[in-house]
Structure formats: C-alpha cells, structure tokens
Design an enzyme around this catalytic site. Structure first.
Site, PDB file in Angstrom:
ATOM      1  N   TYR A  83       0.855  -1.187   0.000  1.00 38.36           N
ATOM      2  CA  TYR A  83       0.000   0.000   0.000  1.00 38.36           C
ATOM      3  C   TYR A  83       0.891   1.237   0.000  1.00 38.36           C
ATOM      4  O   TYR A  83       1.768   1.382   0.852  1.00 38.36           O
ATOM      5  CB  TYR A  83      -0.920   0.029   1.223  1.00 38.36           C
ATOM      6  CG  TYR A  83      -1.985   1.100   1.119  1.00 38.36           C
ATOM      7  CD1 TYR A  83      -3.278   0.772   0.739  1.00 38.36           C
ATOM      8  CD2 TYR A  83      -1.688   2.444   1.349  1.00 38.36           C
ATOM      9  CE1 TYR A  83      -4.255   1.750   0.611  1.00 38.36           C
ATOM     10  CE2 TYR A  83      -2.657   3.419   1.216  1.00 38.36           C
ATOM     11  CZ  TYR A  83      -3.943   3.075   0.847  1.00 38.36           C
ATOM     12  OH  TYR A  83      -4.899   4.049   0.697  1.00 38.36           O
ATOM     13  N   GLN A 115     -10.951  -0.278   0.939  1.00 36.14           N
ATOM     14  CA  GLN A 115     -11.367  -1.159  -0.167  1.00 36.14           C
ATOM     15  C   GLN A 115     -10.164  -1.785  -0.862  1.00 36.14           C
ATOM     16  O   GLN A 115     -10.223  -2.941  -1.321  1.00 36.14           O
ATOM     17  CB  GLN A 115     -12.242  -0.405  -1.169  1.00 36.14           C
ATOM     18  CG  GLN A 115     -11.568   0.722  -1.936  1.00 36.14           C
ATOM     19  CD  GLN A 115     -11.677   2.062  -1.222  1.00 36.14           C
ATOM     20  OE1 GLN A 115     -11.872   2.112  -0.014  1.00 36.14           O
ATOM     21  NE2 GLN A 115     -11.552   3.140  -1.978  1.00 36.14           N
ATOM     22  N   SER A 166       5.294   9.539  13.014  1.00 37.35           N
ATOM     23  CA  SER A 166       6.754   9.497  12.934  1.00 37.35           C
ATOM     24  C   SER A 166       7.382  10.091  14.188  1.00 37.35           C
ATOM     25  O   SER A 166       6.827  10.998  14.813  1.00 37.35           O
ATOM     26  CB  SER A 166       7.219  10.283  11.699  1.00 37.35           C
ATOM     27  OG  SER A 166       8.593  10.126  11.495  1.00 37.35           O
ATOM     28  N   GLN A 190      11.118  15.634  11.205  1.00 36.03           N
ATOM     29  CA  GLN A 190      10.039  14.724  11.589  1.00 36.03           C
ATOM     30  C   GLN A 190       8.777  15.485  11.950  1.00 36.03           C
ATOM     31  O   GLN A 190       7.670  15.037  11.658  1.00 36.03           O
ATOM     32  CB  GLN A 190      10.486  13.844  12.759  1.00 36.03           C
ATOM     33  CG  GLN A 190      11.654  12.950  12.428  1.00 36.03           C
ATOM     34  CD  GLN A 190      11.437  12.147  11.158  1.00 36.03           C
ATOM     35  OE1 GLN A 190      10.540  11.317  11.076  1.00 36.03           O
ATOM     36  NE2 GLN A 190      12.242  12.420  10.139  1.00 36.03           N
ATOM     37  N   HIS A 228       6.155  16.073   9.235  1.00 35.94           N
ATOM     38  CA  HIS A 228       5.362  14.965   8.697  1.00 35.94           C
ATOM     39  C   HIS A 228       3.881  15.182   8.960  1.00 35.94           C
ATOM     40  O   HIS A 228       3.067  15.150   8.044  1.00 35.94           O
ATOM     41  CB  HIS A 228       5.795  13.644   9.344  1.00 35.94           C
ATOM     42  CG  HIS A 228       6.839  12.915   8.575  1.00 35.94           C
ATOM     43  ND1 HIS A 228       6.615  12.380   7.339  1.00 35.94           N
ATOM     44  CD2 HIS A 228       8.121  12.616   8.875  1.00 35.94           C
ATOM     45  CE1 HIS A 228       7.717  11.786   6.901  1.00 35.94           C
ATOM     46  NE2 HIS A 228       8.638  11.917   7.819  1.00 35.94           N
ATOM     47  N   GLU A 260      11.410   5.460  17.186  1.00 38.83           N
ATOM     48  CA  GLU A 260      11.501   4.996  15.799  1.00 38.83           C
ATOM     49  C   GLU A 260      12.883   5.325  15.226  1.00 38.83           C
ATOM     50  O   GLU A 260      13.570   4.463  14.696  1.00 38.83           O
ATOM     51  CB  GLU A 260      10.402   5.665  14.971  1.00 38.83           C
ATOM     52  CG  GLU A 260      10.428   5.298  13.499  1.00 38.83           C
ATOM     53  CD  GLU A 260       9.437   6.112  12.693  1.00 38.83           C
ATOM     54  OE1 GLU A 260       9.154   5.701  11.541  1.00 38.83           O
ATOM     55  OE2 GLU A 260       8.966   7.167  13.173  1.00 38.83           O
ATOM     56  N   HIS A 261      13.271   6.592  15.324  1.00 39.95           N
ATOM     57  CA  HIS A 261      14.583   7.050  14.858  1.00 39.95           C
ATOM     58  C   HIS A 261      15.379   7.591  16.041  1.00 39.95           C
ATOM     59  O   HIS A 261      14.865   8.417  16.797  1.00 39.95           O
ATOM     60  CB  HIS A 261      14.451   8.180  13.826  1.00 39.95           C
ATOM     61  CG  HIS A 261      13.548   7.866  12.678  1.00 39.95           C
ATOM     62  ND1 HIS A 261      12.256   8.356  12.590  1.00 39.95           N
ATOM     63  CD2 HIS A 261      13.752   7.125  11.555  1.00 39.95           C
ATOM     64  CE1 HIS A 261      11.708   7.931  11.456  1.00 39.95           C
ATOM     65  NE2 HIS A 261      12.596   7.176  10.823  1.00 39.95           N
ATOM     66  N   ASP A 266      15.696   8.077   5.498  1.00 39.14           N
ATOM     67  CA  ASP A 266      14.374   8.084   4.880  1.00 39.14           C
ATOM     68  C   ASP A 266      14.439   7.793   3.393  1.00 39.14           C
ATOM     69  O   ASP A 266      13.467   7.295   2.810  1.00 39.14           O
ATOM     70  CB  ASP A 266      13.703   9.453   5.084  1.00 39.14           C
ATOM     71  CG  ASP A 266      13.148   9.633   6.486  1.00 39.14           C
ATOM     72  OD1 ASP A 266      12.976   8.612   7.189  1.00 39.14           O
ATOM     73  OD2 ASP A 266      12.890  10.777   6.877  1.00 39.14           O
ATOM     74  N   GLU A 277       0.579 -37.045  28.541  1.00 38.52           N
ATOM     75  CA  GLU A 277      -0.439 -36.051  28.185  1.00 38.52           C
ATOM     76  C   GLU A 277      -1.787 -36.691  27.879  1.00 38.52           C
ATOM     77  O   GLU A 277      -2.738 -36.006  27.520  1.00 38.52           O
ATOM     78  CB  GLU A 277       0.041 -35.242  26.970  1.00 38.52           C
ATOM     79  CG  GLU A 277       1.252 -34.371  27.268  1.00 38.52           C
ATOM     80  CD  GLU A 277       1.666 -33.523  26.072  1.00 38.52           C
ATOM     81  OE1 GLU A 277       1.116 -33.712  24.971  1.00 38.52           O
ATOM     82  OE2 GLU A 277       2.533 -32.656  26.255  1.00 38.52           O
ATOM     83  N   HIS A 300      -0.986 -40.568  19.648  1.00 37.74           N
ATOM     84  CA  HIS A 300       0.353 -40.000  19.456  1.00 37.74           C
ATOM     85  C   HIS A 300       1.415 -41.030  19.856  1.00 37.74           C
ATOM     86  O   HIS A 300       2.392 -41.264  19.131  1.00 37.74           O
ATOM     87  CB  HIS A 300       0.535 -38.739  20.313  1.00 37.74           C
ATOM     88  CG  HIS A 300      -0.079 -37.499  19.745  1.00 37.74           C
ATOM     89  ND1 HIS A 300      -1.429 -37.323  19.658  1.00 37.74           N
ATOM     90  CD2 HIS A 300       0.492 -36.367  19.243  1.00 37.74           C
ATOM     91  CE1 HIS A 300      -1.685 -36.134  19.136  1.00 37.74           C
ATOM     92  NE2 HIS A 300      -0.528 -35.529  18.869  1.00 37.74           N
TER      93      HIS A 300
END
Length: 438
Positions: A135, A196, A242, A264, A267, A332-333, A366, A420, A425
């Site tokens: 995506y 969708q 971010s 950042q 963003h 994250e960074h 990035d 068990e 088995h």
C-alpha cells in the site's frame, strides 16, 4: 520574548516521569466509527468484489470508473512515467534503489541442515512468499521512497508477485511514484486505495489476486483495515506517527539538530521530536534555532503544532542517562550526535534505526542510506524490527529420521504422549520403534 515553541523538561524533576508519560501517550486505531465503517467496506468487497471496490473508489476518490480496467496500470504505463520524470529525479531514484537493494541483499536468509550421529537430519527450509501487496499513499501524500522501501526487500527475498495499490484522487497520479514502481520491479499496480484496496488484497477479487502479506503505510482507515484483515493475511505493523529522538552532547551545531527535529515534525501534527542533552545552554540554543528555522518551512503550521503538542527538549545528567531514557522511550529514529558515538552503541537496546555521529542526519535514512525506513513506532521497537527481507521469507522445519533416530525419538515421544493422555500419538511414535521386548 515570545513563548518557546517547544516545551522543556528536566529529568531530575520529581514529576518528570508523569509528564513524560503523558507526552508519549498515543493511541493507534481506536475510533469505533472508523472501525464500523471499515468493517462494512471489508464485507462489501469480500462479497461483491470488483463492483464494491469501484463503488467505494468512485465515492471516496471522486473517480468515474466503470470496470477494473479503469484502475489497472500496465508495465508500459510505469515505463512511460519513468521516461517522463526529469533526469535528475530518475538518477536519484535509481541511486537510492541501488543502495536499498544492496543493503537488503545482506539480509537474505538461507536454508540449513545438520546430520546427527545416528543419521537423522534436522534443518530449516527458507522460502519466499508467493504474493505480497504494497500500500502506497497517493494524492497529497505521494512517497516514491515508500515504494522502494517496501517493494525492493520483497523482490530481494524472491517474492513471485509484488502487487502495489495507490489511490488516485480525482484521477491524479504522481509520476515519481509510478517511476519508483518501475525501478523497484513492481509486477502489478492498481490505482485504488483506502480500506477497499486493503480488502481487495486480503480477500481477492476477479481482478485483484489475493496476497499473502500486506505492507505499507496509510491513513486511519487503512490502518484499521490492516488490523481487521490480520489473520486472513499477514501485515507488517500498525504504524503510529513518525518519531525522532536525538541525543547530543552539546557540540553539534544547534541549527543542525533543530532541523533534524523539524524533519520529523513536518510529517504531521502528531509526529514527535525529542532532544536529550546534559547541556542546558545547548538546549536553549536549539530552542532559538527551532523558532528561526520553523518560520522558513513551507509546512511550518504542521511542524509548529507537532512541536507544541508532542515535542520536548529534556535536560539529563549525562549521555549515559540519556541512553537509558531513550531505551525506555524506544524511538523509531534515534540520532546519537556525540563524540565517539560507537562507544555507546552496545548500550542502546531499543530503537528502530540508530544514526551515529554528527554528520548522520535521519533524513538520509528516509531516502537513500540503504536500511529500510519502515520502522516500529510508539515504543514498539522494544519488540519489533525494521521491515526487511526476512519479512517476506518463511521458515519450514525439516525432520528426516533415520531408523535409529526413529527408534530413539519414538520412545521419548511415546512416554511424553502418554503423560499427556494422547494414546494415538504414543502408538504412532511406537510403530517406528524396534521391538526389543521379549
């Protein structure tokens, strides 16, 4: 003097922990109305296929599509976009792609086996996924770098078919995004987005083949849809805003650090920028730089809101204390802008990506440094890793018993199975055991 554009905290203050926790708090997809809307879209696409995809895309993206052919692009369309973009942009995309591909080649995992003394063979077989869906945001937020970072590791892993979806609001597509898809080796591209598109990838339609995994960023509807289809397909992560956390000893140029924070903050309004330093004077200087540089940014309103609501400059007692605090935040960074940054690397436990030294701007990661920019956010670096080739490879265990191995393991397994209460088995294992009872 104007009020500072970013708050200040001191790690030595008695209320520091509470104030920091409030600042770090962020809820991901938790809107019930969004989830209800997404659930309906997913159900419609699952039952009505392409017709529902077309209906929702026409409604949300202001399109006038009549059939799946209207949202399908060919390899020729991608090649044409690659030819249309300026030479400098093509060269930059190709240079970034080469670096990303080279880095991820080092992540490939190979199958392995070993043989035990009795001849039994154990091992692991590594195989790529067959189909992966990517995506990519469209419209105002067009990110060719996201195409490279998601598609190239999948292709390096050996994925058979990489399918990309990208929305085209009002029928508008970004040539850089299409060119990046051509360079990255995307196999199929559909100009659809939103929940969708996630549904089409997860369930399949007459025109869109079902994939094994969906990766890539999107808005709250995309995030909610990815969460809802998890289990039907794999997903990479539910990404939050971010984040950047900078540790500085006070000897890096204040403008450099301020712009790293702003990189950042621009963003979106929920992005988070944090600076830790033991030098109070340096924090003052960075605050001044932020105000000065913020005024120059085209996205200054977004960045200003991000700094005001979620940004912070924190005074700490030492670089070691800064690292301990960073490990707690798990950013994250993480930029470590200090002298001899390598000496601190072993102390860093939790970070999506680590940028060492004064000359290593997070922005390089990035786009073109090579490592992936799809990273864990919101503290999930405590248990998550960057997107990589390993995310598109599967592992299957290999067990090949020799007669002697089956005899030995069968006795052990039968004993445990009866413990068990699983008699079938036990008997299954015992059928391969040499009968030495007399």
């Amino acid at each position: 003097m104007n009020k500072e554009c970013i708050r200040r905290l001191n790690a030595a203050d008695t209320d520091f922990d509470d104030r920091l926790n409030q600042l770090l708090a962020w809820e991901s997809v938790a809107d019930q109305q969004v989830e209800a809307t997404v659930a309906d879209i997913l159900q419609q696409v699952r039952t009505r296929g392409d017709a529902a995809v077309i209906e929702y895309t026409n409604r949300f993206d202001r399109r006038t599509m009549q059939s799946a052919a209207d949202f399908t692009l060919s390899a020729a369309d991608l090649s044409a976009a690659l030819e249309r973009i300026p030479a400098a942009e093509r060269a930059a995309l190709e240079a970034a792609a080469a670096r990303v591909r080279d880095y991820h080649q080092h992540q490939r995992q190979e199958s392995w086996q070993y043989r035990e003394a009795d001849g039994t063979v154990l091992g692991q077989q590594i195989t790529p996924m067959e189909r992966v869906g990517i995506y990519v945001p469209g419209g105002k937020a067009s990110y060719p770098s996201s195409v490279l970072m998601n598609a190239i590791p999948a292709k390096v892993a050996g994925v058979d078919t990489v399918t990309m979806v990208v929305p085209a609001p009002d029928g508008q597509l970004n040539d850089l995004v299409l060119a990046a898809a051509a360079i990255a080796g995307v196999d199929q591209l559909y100009t659809i987005g939103g929940a969708q598109a996630v549904a089409a990838l997860a369930y399949g339609t007459a025109s869109v083949a079902r994939v094994d995994k969906i990766v890539g960023p999107g808005n709250i509807f995309v995030a909610a849809a990815k969460r809802a289809v998890f289990g039907q397909v794999a997903i990479d992560m539910i990404a939050g805003p971010s984040e950047i956390l900078v540790i500085c000893d006070g000897d890096t140029a204040p403008d450099w650090i301020a712009m790293d924070l702003l990189s950042q903050a621009e963003h979106d309004q929920q992005a988070q920028a944090i600076l830790l330093s033991p030098d109070a004077g340096f924090l003052n200087a960075v605050s001044v730089s932020l105000e000065k540089l913020l005024a120059e940014l085209p996205r200054r309103e977004i960045a200003a809101q991000s700094l005001a609501e979620r940004g912070v400059l924190i005074q700490v007692g030492s670089i070691e204390e800064a690292i301990a605090l960073s490990n707690r935040i798990a950013p994250e960074h993480l930029e470590v802008s200090v002298a001899e940054p390598e000496r601190y690397l072993a102390q860093i436990r939790h970070a999506g990506a680590i940028f060492l030294g004064r000359h290593t701007a997070e922005a390089l990661g990035d786009y073109c440094a090579g490592p992936n920019h799809v990273l864990p956010t919101s503290g999930t670096a405590r248990f998550s890793s960057p997107l990589g080739v390993y995310d598109f490879q599967k592992r299957s265990s290999i067990i090949h018993c020799s007669p002697a191995g089956a005899d030995h393991l069968g006795r052990v397994a039968a004993t445990l199975a009866r413990g068990e209460g699983l008699d079938a088995h036990a008997r299954s294992a015992e059928y391969r055991v040499v009968d030495d009872q007399s």
